[in-house]
Design a protein around this motif. Structure first.
Motif, PDB file in Angstrom:
ATOM      1  N   ALA A 105      21.857  45.097  32.125  1.00 24.64           N
ATOM      2  CA  ALA A 105      21.507  46.089  31.035  1.00 24.64           C
ATOM      3  C   ALA A 105      22.487  47.424  31.320  1.00 24.64           C
ATOM      4  N   ASN A 106      22.584  47.737  32.270  1.00 23.05           N
ATOM      5  CA  ASN A 106      22.972  49.113  32.852  1.00 23.05           C
ATOM      6  C   ASN A 106      24.163  49.183  33.512  1.00 23.05           C
ATOM      7  N   PHE A 107      24.869  47.936  33.623  1.00 26.35           N
ATOM      8  CA  PHE A 107      26.346  47.732  34.197  1.00 26.35           C
ATOM      9  C   PHE A 107      27.128  48.623  33.387  1.00 26.35           C
ATOM     10  N   ALA A 108      28.156  49.270  33.912  1.00 27.97           N
ATOM     11  CA  ALA A 108      28.866  50.238  33.274  1.00 27.97           C
ATOM     12  C   ALA A 108      30.057  49.406  32.682  1.00 27.97           C
ATOM     13  N   THR A 109      30.815  49.860  31.669  1.00 27.11           N
ATOM     14  CA  THR A 109      32.115  49.102  30.951  1.00 27.11           C
ATOM     15  C   THR A 109      33.030  50.194  30.618  1.00 27.11           C
ATOM     16  N   PRO A 110      33.898  50.522  31.642  1.00 28.26           N
ATOM     17  CA  PRO A 110      34.939  51.364  31.522  1.00 28.26           C
ATOM     18  C   PRO A 110      35.905  50.850  30.693  1.00 28.26           C
ATOM     19  N   THR A 111      36.655  52.043  29.909  1.00 29.48           N
ATOM     20  CA  THR A 111      37.787  51.492  28.951  1.00 29.48           C
ATOM     21  C   THR A 111      39.327  51.571  30.029  1.00 29.48           C
ATOM     22  N   TRP A 112      39.964  50.518  29.723  1.00 22.99           N
ATOM     23  CA  TRP A 112      41.318  50.437  30.230  1.00 22.99           C
ATOM     24  C   TRP A 112      42.002  49.802  29.437  1.00 22.99           C
ATOM     25  N   SER A 113      43.606  49.862  29.495  1.00 21.44           N
ATOM     26  CA  SER A 113      44.343  49.182  28.795  1.00 21.44           C
ATOM     27  C   SER A 113      45.246  48.059  29.312  1.00 21.44           C
ATOM     28  N   GLU A 114      46.052  48.661  30.242  1.00 15.49           N
ATOM     29  CA  GLU A 114      47.198  47.720  30.856  1.00 15.49           C
ATOM     30  C   GLU A 114      46.655  46.578  31.886  1.00 15.49           C
ATOM     31  N   PHE A 115      45.824  47.093  32.938  1.00 17.67           N
ATOM     32  CA  PHE A 115      45.405  46.294  33.848  1.00 17.67           C
ATOM     33  C   PHE A 115      44.214  47.096  34.534  1.00 17.67           C
ATOM     34  N   LYS A 116      43.337  46.067  35.133  1.00 18.94           N
ATOM     35  CA  LYS A 116      41.880  46.445  35.387  1.00 18.94           C
ATOM     36  C   LYS A 116      41.934  47.676  36.280  1.00 18.94           C
ATOM     37  N   ALA A 117      42.791  47.758  37.357  1.00 19.99           N
ATOM     38  CA  ALA A 117      42.643  48.921  38.349  1.00 19.99           C
ATOM     39  C   ALA A 117      42.756  50.264  37.566  1.00 19.99           C
ATOM     40  N   GLU A 118      42.992  50.330  36.411  1.00 16.28           N
ATOM     41  CA  GLU A 118      42.927  51.682  35.505  1.00 16.28           C
ATOM     42  C   GLU A 118      41.606  51.858  35.588  1.00 16.28           C
ATOM     43  N   ALA A 119      40.396  50.970  35.330  1.00 15.88           N
ATOM     44  CA  ALA A 119      39.316  51.355  35.154  1.00 15.88           C
ATOM     45  C   ALA A 119      38.505  51.909  36.529  1.00 15.88           C
ATOM     46  N   MET A 120      39.225  51.701  37.789  1.00 18.92           N
ATOM     47  CA  MET A 120      38.462  52.150  38.801  1.00 18.92           C
ATOM     48  C   MET A 120      39.054  53.322  39.389  1.00 18.92           C
ATOM     49  N   ASP A 121      38.064  53.792  40.196  1.00 23.44           N
ATOM     50  CA  ASP A 121      38.233  54.990  40.888  1.00 23.44           C
ATOM     51  C   ASP A 121      38.675  54.822  42.384  1.00 23.44           C
ATOM     52  N   LEU A 122      40.023  54.777  42.250  1.00 25.50           N
ATOM     53  CA  LEU A 122      40.735  54.391  43.871  1.00 25.50           C
ATOM     54  C   LEU A 122      40.709  55.292  44.649  1.00 25.50           C
ATOM     55  N   ASN A 123      39.863  56.334  44.584  1.00 28.24           N
ATOM     56  CA  ASN A 123      39.604  57.677  45.703  1.00 28.24           C
ATOM     57  C   ASN A 123      38.231  57.267  46.212  1.00 28.24           C
ATOM     58  N   GLU A 124      37.306  56.493  45.793  1.00 34.20           N
ATOM     59  CA  GLU A 124      35.852  56.304  46.236  1.00 34.20           C
ATOM     60  C   GLU A 124      36.043  54.777  46.672  1.00 34.20           C
ATOM     61  N   ASP A 125      34.798  54.654  47.673  1.00 34.90           N
ATOM     62  CA  ASP A 125      34.621  53.200  48.235  1.00 34.90           C
ATOM     63  C   ASP A 125      34.152  52.518  47.171  1.00 34.90           C
ATOM     64  N   PHE A 126      34.659  51.038  47.066  1.00 38.40           N
ATOM     65  CA  PHE A 126      34.323  50.306  46.392  1.00 38.40           C
ATOM     66  C   PHE A 126      34.667  48.645  46.662  1.00 38.40           C
ATOM     67  N   ILE A 127      33.832  47.743  46.105  1.00 44.39           N
ATOM     68  CA  ILE A 127      34.516  46.561  46.244  1.00 44.39           C
ATOM     69  C   ILE A 127      34.745  45.710  44.865  1.00 44.39           C
ATOM     70  N   TRP A 128      35.732  45.102  44.897  1.00 43.21           N
ATOM     71  CA  TRP A 128      36.066  44.464  43.591  1.00 43.21           C
ATOM     72  C   TRP A 128      36.138  43.090  43.811  1.00 43.21           C
ATOM     73  N   ILE A 129      35.351  42.127  43.085  1.00 39.60           N
ATOM     74  CA  ILE A 129      35.509  40.686  43.003  1.00 39.60           C
ATOM     75  C   ILE A 129      36.087  40.118  41.908  1.00 39.60           C
ATOM     76  N   ASP A 130      37.155  39.380  42.011  1.00 39.20           N
ATOM     77  CA  ASP A 130      38.215  38.953  41.217  1.00 39.20           C
ATOM     78  C   ASP A 130      38.646  37.605  41.652  1.00 39.20           C
ATOM     79  N   ASP A 131      39.004  36.652  40.608  1.00 38.48           N
ATOM     80  CA  ASP A 131      39.767  35.376  41.043  1.00 38.48           C
ATOM     81  C   ASP A 131      41.161  35.409  40.916  1.00 38.48           C
TER      82      ASP A 131
END
Length: 154
Positions: free
Chosen positions: A80-106
């Motif tokens: 219910a509380n998972f965030a849903t950022p807006t992006w247009s061209e590709f998924k990395a646009e929705a990510m803050d690449l300056n912070e620590d994160f994990i991205w799972i994708d096939d």
């Protein structure tokens, strides 16, 4: 730490299933994984189904794949509380690449992988492909815990 989540091929298996509820089925350990993720990460959807910044097109797909009942009720509460950022061209646009994160994708788009490479963040992407490896969610939980990557969400 943020956990960016794809859905098709990552949390849901493609090509139908015995329940005959559609073309997608829940991955093995889906509920367990989502509970685990929500307890230790700031979870963010990065799937084409939410690129407009809302989960309104994602939730019916998840519900159809999981089916009605207790499991869906539990999943819907967890996400219910998972965030849903807006992006247009590709998924990395929705990510803050300056912070620590994990991205799972096939199957990340080449543009997203290039953005990760340019930011020195390629190692933040973990391949999870439940179509080819049905127990991949369990594998990723064990891998991330083994590397001490799961931190309590603030």
């Amino acid at each position: 730490m943020r956990l960016y989540l794809d859905v098709d091929g990552t949390l849901l298996r493609r090509s139908g299933h015995a329940r005959l509820r559609g073309d997608l089925a829940p991955a093995n350990n889906l509920l367990r994984f989502l509970e685990w993720a929500a307890a230790g990460f700031d979870c963010v959807w990065v799937t084409s189904r939410t690129r407009h910044g809302a989960a309104d097109t994602l939730l019916p797909v998840l519900r159809q794949a999981v089916g009605p009942g207790d499991e869906w009720d539990q999943i819907s509460r967890v996400i219910a509380n998972f965030a849903t950022p807006t992006w247009s061209e590709f998924k990395a646009e929705a990510m803050d690449l300056n912070e620590d994160f994990i991205w799972i994708d096939d199957a990340p788009e080449p543009e997203s992988l290039e953005a990760l490479d340019q930011a020195g963040r390629r190692a933040c992407w973990l391949s999870v492909a439940v179509d080819q490896r049905p127990d991949d969610l369990r594998r990723v939980m064990e891998l991330m815990e083994g590397r001490g990557m799961r931190l309590a969400a603030e």
